[in-house]
Scaffold this active site. Sequence first.
Site, PDB file in Angstrom:
ATOM      1  N   ASN A 277     -10.080   1.146   1.691  1.00  0.00           N
ATOM      2  CA  ASN A 277      -9.877   0.963   3.130  1.00  0.00           C
ATOM      3  C   ASN A 277     -10.622   2.349   4.005  1.00  0.00           C
ATOM      4  O   ASN A 277     -11.301   1.876   4.852  1.00  0.00           O
ATOM      5  CB  ASN A 277      -8.458   0.904   3.440  1.00  0.00           C
TER       6      ASN A 277
ATOM      7  N   LYS B 103      -9.376  -9.309  15.104  1.00  0.00           N
ATOM      8  CA  LYS B 103     -10.816  -9.861  14.658  1.00  0.00           C
ATOM      9  C   LYS B 103     -10.630 -11.461  14.626  1.00  0.00           C
ATOM     10  O   LYS B 103      -9.517 -12.138  14.673  1.00  0.00           O
ATOM     11  CB  LYS B 103     -10.839  -9.488  13.269  1.00  0.00           C
TER      12      LYS B 103
ATOM     13  N   GLU C 283      -7.089 -10.226   6.328  1.00  0.00           N
ATOM     14  CA  GLU C 283      -6.542 -11.343   7.058  1.00  0.00           C
ATOM     15  C   GLU C 283      -7.731 -12.271   7.853  1.00  0.00           C
ATOM     16  O   GLU C 283      -8.986 -11.640   8.013  1.00  0.00           O
ATOM     17  CB  GLU C 283      -5.651 -10.703   8.388  1.00  0.00           C
TER      18      GLU C 283
ATOM     19  N   GLY D 199     -18.926  -2.127  16.992  1.00  0.00           N
ATOM     20  CA  GLY D 199     -18.076  -2.937  17.767  1.00  0.00           C
ATOM     21  C   GLY D 199     -17.249  -1.962  18.554  1.00  0.00           C
ATOM     22  O   GLY D 199     -17.646  -0.719  18.890  1.00  0.00           O
TER      23      GLY D 199
ATOM     24  N   LYS E 268      -6.669   2.076  -3.463  1.00  0.00           N
ATOM     25  CA  LYS E 268      -6.477   1.318  -2.212  1.00  0.00           C
ATOM     26  C   LYS E 268      -6.938   1.919  -1.026  1.00  0.00           C
ATOM     27  O   LYS E 268      -7.612   1.547  -0.162  1.00  0.00           O
ATOM     28  CB  LYS E 268      -4.943   0.830  -2.104  1.00  0.00           C
TER      29      LYS E 268
ATOM     30  N   CYS F  72      -3.907  -2.471   8.806  1.00  0.00           N
ATOM     31  CA  CYS F  72      -4.510  -1.782   7.626  1.00  0.00           C
ATOM     32  C   CYS F  72      -5.267  -0.339   7.911  1.00  0.00           C
ATOM     33  O   CYS F  72      -5.240   0.440   7.479  1.00  0.00           O
ATOM     34  CB  CYS F  72      -5.149  -2.772   6.774  1.00  0.00           C
TER      35      CYS F  72
ATOM     36  N   GLU G 234      -3.603  -4.829  -3.602  1.00  0.00           N
ATOM     37  CA  GLU G 234      -4.314  -5.926  -3.060  1.00  0.00           C
ATOM     38  C   GLU G 234      -5.194  -5.531  -1.790  1.00  0.00           C
ATOM     39  O   GLU G 234      -5.507  -4.579  -1.481  1.00  0.00           O
ATOM     40  CB  GLU G 234      -3.336  -7.056  -2.415  1.00  0.00           C
ATOM     41  N   PHE G 235      -6.483  -6.710  -2.045  1.00  0.00           N
ATOM     42  CA  PHE G 235      -7.697  -6.314  -1.056  1.00  0.00           C
ATOM     43  C   PHE G 235      -7.827  -7.310  -0.195  1.00  0.00           C
ATOM     44  O   PHE G 235      -8.943  -7.869   0.107  1.00  0.00           O
ATOM     45  CB  PHE G 235      -8.828  -5.743  -1.932  1.00  0.00           C
TER      46      PHE G 235
ATOM     47  N   THR H  68       1.048  -1.029   0.185  1.00  0.00           N
ATOM     48  CA  THR H  68       0.030   0.094   0.051  1.00  0.00           C
ATOM     49  C   THR H  68       0.869   1.073  -0.163  1.00  0.00           C
ATOM     50  O   THR H  68       1.687   1.383   0.916  1.00  0.00           O
ATOM     51  CB  THR H  68      -0.927  -0.017   1.385  1.00  0.00           C
TER      52      THR H  68
HETATM   53  C1  UDX Z   1      -8.626  -4.690   5.491  1.00  0.00           C
HETATM   54  C2  UDX Z   1      -9.659  -4.569   4.260  1.00  0.00           C
HETATM   55  O1  UDX Z   1     -10.811  -5.105   4.412  1.00  0.00           O
HETATM   56  C3  UDX Z   1      -9.036  -5.307   3.030  1.00  0.00           C
HETATM   57  O2  UDX Z   1      -9.452  -5.168   1.952  1.00  0.00           O
HETATM   58  C4  UDX Z   1      -7.459  -4.829   3.127  1.00  0.00           C
HETATM   59  O3  UDX Z   1      -6.638  -5.397   1.913  1.00  0.00           O
HETATM   60  C5  UDX Z   1      -6.707  -4.713   4.368  1.00  0.00           C
HETATM   61  O4  UDX Z   1      -7.484  -4.129   5.435  1.00  0.00           O
HETATM   62  P1  UDX Z   1      -8.279  -6.457   7.367  1.00  0.00           P
HETATM   63  O5  UDX Z   1      -7.730  -5.320   7.993  1.00  0.00           O
HETATM   64  O6  UDX Z   1      -7.605  -7.714   7.363  1.00  0.00           O
HETATM   65  O7  UDX Z   1      -8.656  -6.056   5.808  1.00  0.00           O
HETATM   66  O8  UDX Z   1      -9.647  -6.727   8.240  1.00  0.00           O
HETATM   67  P2  UDX Z   1     -11.228  -6.524   8.208  1.00  0.00           P
HETATM   68  O9  UDX Z   1     -11.784  -7.656   8.058  1.00  0.00           O
HETATM   69  O10 UDX Z   1     -11.567  -5.557   6.991  1.00  0.00           O
HETATM   70  O11 UDX Z   1     -11.462  -5.807   9.673  1.00  0.00           O
HETATM   71  C6  UDX Z   1     -10.816  -4.640   9.869  1.00  0.00           C
HETATM   72  C7  UDX Z   1     -11.488  -4.141  11.228  1.00  0.00           C
HETATM   73  O12 UDX Z   1     -12.544  -3.635  11.354  1.00  0.00           O
HETATM   74  C8  UDX Z   1     -11.373  -5.306  12.096  1.00  0.00           C
HETATM   75  O13 UDX Z   1     -11.015  -4.655  13.642  1.00  0.00           O
HETATM   76  C9  UDX Z   1     -12.734  -5.498  12.426  1.00  0.00           C
HETATM   77  O14 UDX Z   1     -13.278  -6.300  13.708  1.00  0.00           O
HETATM   78  C10 UDX Z   1     -13.361  -4.130  12.340  1.00  0.00           C
HETATM   79  N1  UDX Z   1     -14.652  -4.492  11.643  1.00  0.00           N
HETATM   80  C11 UDX Z   1     -15.182  -4.959  10.511  1.00  0.00           C
HETATM   81  C12 UDX Z   1     -15.705  -3.834  12.292  1.00  0.00           C
HETATM   82  O15 UDX Z   1     -15.795  -3.367  13.445  1.00  0.00           O
HETATM   83  N2  UDX Z   1     -17.226  -3.957  11.721  1.00  0.00           N
HETATM   84  C13 UDX Z   1     -17.514  -4.514  10.794  1.00  0.00           C
HETATM   85  O16 UDX Z   1     -18.677  -4.486  10.343  1.00  0.00           O
HETATM   86  C14 UDX Z   1     -16.501  -4.965   9.821  1.00  0.00           C
END
Ligand code: UDX
Length: 426
Positions: A205, A318, A152, A250, A201, A257, A148-149, A121
Amino acid sequence: MDVGVIGAGYVGLVTAVGLAAQGHRVRVGEADAERVAALQAGNVPFYEPGLAEVLNTVRGRGLVTFHASNRAPAEESAVVVLAVPTPPNGDGSADTSIVEAVSGEIAQYLRPDAVVVLKSTVPPGTTTRVEDVLRRYASTAAVVANPEFLREGSALEDFFAPSRIVLGSHDDAAIKVMLRLYSAFDVPVVTTDPVSAELIKYASNSYLATRISFANEMAALAEATGADIRAVMDGVGHDPRIGHDYLNPGPGFGGSCLPKDTRGLLATGARYGCDLPLVQAAVDVNSRQLAATVDKIRRAVGGDLRGKTVAVWGLAFKAGSDDVRESPAVALAEAVLAEGAEVVAHDPLAAPVNHGIRRVAAAIEAVKEADVLLVATKWPEFREVELGDVWHAMRGDAIVDARNWLDARLAAACGFAYYGIGGRIA
Ligand code: UDX
């Protein structure tokens, strides 16, 4: 195709293993010699569902090899993917010094017609800067921005079924090489200039973060009005223009990220004199949400956390991940520790955290003699624990469910004072 991948972190390793599984010959360069040795032995240094299995399949077929030097990945490859860290500077902007240093290092090895791919990124303008670095070292290789998207916990799934492929370059021949590399995918391809690709990107995010903060803001209003945020967001999400994803309230968004990329986008805005109040608000609401959750925990034990025992279910940012980087669960545990509470935590997978947090091997063990239970990560196993057993094990009667993960009605029926996020307090 022969592909080099520089950096065997979350993004680089998933990309390398995914491309090898599609039949490409992948050489991975990794600076950490211990990580190279672990990967050569088939051990993945972090948790990502399915990754170890696929790694060992492609390793067995000789389709992926790991190297402590970037020379072989660079000189043997038609495409060289940079997936190295871009950590935040003090002002939130992304530090691209590793990207530029690696580019300078591999320039001497690159084939004249090689394509260098920026998967890390990177802030708008980085692709051009990398081109300048390569030219300074007499490399004629092209550079393509290809963000990338991957999420984790579902990174392999996201690799094999991307929602889109984004390619940013002014070089048509390089775009053609990338389309050949990604010929196994049947998804929309957004081909544009490098700056637009880099911005896609950050915008993606930051928009996801904005949705989450919107849900958390509505949750606060739901609590004040007596509404139920789950019904509100369910009703909102049925609109096909909105959808249900990323509208779950939450403790705030965390991970390596969303927090970094929202701060990075704000820094980019500041650099170009462009105010981004919506992104700023998403970040501000996120901080407020964490503080509000700490308040809820404090209220649940009568207003003073000193000497209280807080059981914490979940430390990973998460479920499905062992990652604790910028985890809201860890931030909450550290906040109550700072107010004089004792913290006993259970997480099935999370990496090691602050020593002040006592880790136990089972959820039911964490609640023994606890004054309050905080549910901070949506691990499925927490729903398997009998709330009656929790009731008998605890000293107090409060549950702060920062993920609305448990059954509020059942908790109330067991006698708990149940504090959800955005729900009527049972
Ligand atoms: C994110 C982006 O989704 C992904 O596309 C990018 O490439 C990297 O960053 P990631 O950080 O792995 O992915 O996790 P993600 O599932 O997006 O959750 C990010 C945070 O948001 C977590 O703390 C999760 O608990 C929180 N979250 C997610 C919420 O609080 N509510 C939601 O509805 C969704």
